[in-house]
Design a protein around this motif. Structure first.
Motif, PDB file in Angstrom:
ATOM      1  N   LEU A   1     -69.966  -6.390  -4.758  1.00 32.23           N
ATOM      2  CA  LEU A   1     -68.671  -7.018  -4.999  1.00 32.23           C
ATOM      3  C   LEU A   1     -67.900  -7.233  -3.703  1.00 32.23           C
ATOM      4  N   ASP A   2     -68.126  -6.387  -2.702  1.00 31.86           N
ATOM      5  CA  ASP A   2     -67.479  -6.569  -1.404  1.00 31.86           C
ATOM      6  C   ASP A   2     -67.712  -7.982  -0.878  1.00 31.86           C
ATOM      7  N   LEU A   3     -68.904  -8.521  -1.137  1.00 30.96           N
ATOM      8  CA  LEU A   3     -69.237  -9.888  -0.753  1.00 30.96           C
ATOM      9  C   LEU A   3     -68.775 -10.892  -1.794  1.00 30.96           C
ATOM     10  N   THR A   4     -69.172 -10.687  -3.048  1.00 36.08           N
ATOM     11  CA  THR A   4     -68.996 -11.738  -4.051  1.00 36.08           C
ATOM     12  C   THR A   4     -67.529 -12.037  -4.336  1.00 36.08           C
ATOM     13  N   HIS A   5     -66.660 -11.059  -4.133  1.00 36.36           N
ATOM     14  CA  HIS A   5     -65.230 -11.297  -4.352  1.00 36.36           C
ATOM     15  C   HIS A   5     -64.572 -12.043  -3.190  1.00 36.36           C
ATOM     16  N   THR A   6     -65.363 -12.430  -2.193  1.00 31.34           N
ATOM     17  CA  THR A   6     -64.842 -13.268  -1.107  1.00 31.34           C
ATOM     18  C   THR A   6     -65.345 -14.702  -1.206  1.00 31.34           C
ATOM     19  N   LEU A   7     -66.279 -14.972  -2.116  1.00 26.83           N
ATOM     20  CA  LEU A   7     -66.857 -16.311  -2.273  1.00 26.83           C
ATOM     21  C   LEU A   7     -66.346 -16.881  -3.597  1.00 26.83           C
ATOM     22  N   LEU A   8     -65.163 -17.446  -3.571  1.00 28.47           N
ATOM     23  CA  LEU A   8     -64.439 -17.759  -4.794  1.00 28.47           C
ATOM     24  C   LEU A   8     -64.514 -19.246  -5.141  1.00 28.47           C
ATOM     25  N   ALA A   9     -64.650 -19.506  -6.433  1.00 27.04           N
ATOM     26  CA  ALA A   9     -64.660 -20.873  -6.952  1.00 27.04           C
ATOM     27  C   ALA A   9     -63.224 -21.373  -7.054  1.00 27.04           C
TER      28      ALA A   9
ATOM     29  N   ARG B   1     -70.731  -9.966   4.138  1.00 32.18           N
ATOM     30  CA  ARG B   1     -69.952 -11.154   4.486  1.00 32.18           C
ATOM     31  C   ARG B   1     -70.763 -12.403   4.170  1.00 32.18           C
ATOM     32  N   GLY B   2     -70.062 -13.476   3.815  1.00 31.08           N
ATOM     33  CA  GLY B   2     -70.717 -14.743   3.548  1.00 31.08           C
ATOM     34  C   GLY B   2     -69.788 -15.909   3.838  1.00 31.08           C
ATOM     35  N   ASP B   3     -70.378 -17.063   4.057  1.00 28.09           N
ATOM     36  CA  ASP B   3     -69.658 -18.299   4.336  1.00 28.09           C
ATOM     37  C   ASP B   3     -69.374 -18.973   2.996  1.00 28.09           C
ATOM     38  N   ALA B   4     -68.139 -18.880   2.526  1.00 32.50           N
ATOM     39  CA  ALA B   4     -67.794 -19.395   1.203  1.00 32.50           C
ATOM     40  C   ALA B   4     -67.988 -20.908   1.118  1.00 32.50           C
ATOM     41  N   GLU B   5     -67.531 -21.640   2.123  1.00 33.06           N
ATOM     42  CA  GLU B   5     -67.702 -23.094   2.091  1.00 33.06           C
ATOM     43  C   GLU B   5     -69.176 -23.459   2.111  1.00 33.06           C
TER      44      GLU B   5
END
Length: 312
Positions: A191-199, A294-298
């Protein structure tokens, strides 16, 4: 080419993950989809997996039904998030093609025992029950596994089913313990990652503007499913948890993380299902998980849109 088996409990975000995988045949050779109880009961996850397979025009990919219950705990579902049918926002029908004969656990055993060494990647999008059962039935399957990539866990973020536990681990912490203990190469996308990649609304609009059924379905699924997290966490948009696993396999350059030592708490009490990540290495134990943080949301949503554009 990644030789892939997806183990999943569709589930809204699982459906998005499956479409992303099936839209990427040049990179992922999807041998089978195995289903497990999790977001909804296994009869429903199995139907949903077959329906998403039909939407993608990939009915040749077999779907095997797996474990209906966790290893030891009572079943728990996430129908408050995913709805009784598991895929909110879209029309549900009985899929044309049936399940494959046999069960998911035996399929994993047979396939991994016959596989070349370190050749098969497993993407775990739900509770880890099927893999834990397969490892117990035939420990030698480890030989055929290249890597296990799981949507699982939480550390700094906190949980999404209890204050500390992420749902997939809470639903079967004993299975996660068994997979950790097996020594298979293991990557967690928490969730640390997935909650930063938001629709965000503009990202959903991009999917709707694709002009095909895949884009419209994914936009509707995410929009309906995201309302729960937007309301609970005050987010600007909803996460698409499980799709990040497939994106990680397709475009690892979009993500970064660290190797660390992890335990899953399977003791009854407030910490039940918690992923205890030794983030700073204070225990001095060897790392057993690659923790993607960490991830690049765009970049993630651009990849999702580009691949969904390929589908009908």
């Amino acid at each position: 080419m990644i030789e892939l088996i997806i183990d999943t409990d569709p589930g809204a975000d699982d459906a998005v993950a499956l479409l992303l995988a099936m839209a990427s045949p040049e990179a992922l050779r999807l041998h089978a989809i195995t289903t497990v109880a999790g977001n909804v009961p296994v009869t429903t996850t199995s139907r949903n997996a077959r329906l998403v397979r039909q939407w993608a025009g990939c009915e040749q990919i077999p779907v095997y039904a797996g474990a209906a219950t966790p290893l030891r705990r009572a079943p728990v579902y996430a129908t408050d998030v995913h709805g009784d049918q598991g895929m909110p926002g879209v029309a549900i029908e009985e899929p044309r093609a049936p399940l494959a004969g046999g069960d998911a656990v035996q399929y994993l055993v047979d396939t991994l025992l016959a596989a070349a060494p370190a050749s098969i990647t497993l993407a775990l999008l739900g509770p880890q029950t099927n893999l834990a059962l397969a490892l117990a039935r035939a420990p030698g399957i480890r030989r055929g596994i290249k890597q296990v990539v799981a949507m699982a866990g939480a550390h700094f973020n906190g949980g999404n089913i209890t204050p500390v536990a992420e749902f997939n681990l809470f639903a079967d912490p004993h299975a996660a313990e068994a997979v950790l203990a097996s020594g298979v190469p293991l990557t967690y996308l928490p969730l640390d990652l997935t909650h930063t990649l938001l629709a965000l609304p503009e990202r959903l609009a991009r999917l709707a503007a694709l002009g095909n059924q895949a884009g419209a379905r994914v936009e509707a699924i995410i929009r309906h499913y995201a309302q729960h997290d937007i309301a609970r966490y005050g987010m600007a948009g909803g996460p698409v948890h499980d799709a990040t696993v497939i994106a990680y396999l397709l475009a690892p350059e979009l993500f970064s993380g660290r190797d660390l030592y992890l335990q899953v708490d399977a003791r009854e009490g407030m910490g039940f299902g918690q992923s205890v990540a030794d983030y700073h290495g204070v225990l001095g134990q060897p790392a057993n998980v690659h923790w993607v943080e960490r991830g690049d949301a765009e970049g993630f949503f651009e990849l999702l849109a580009a691949r969904l554009r390929r589908l009908a």
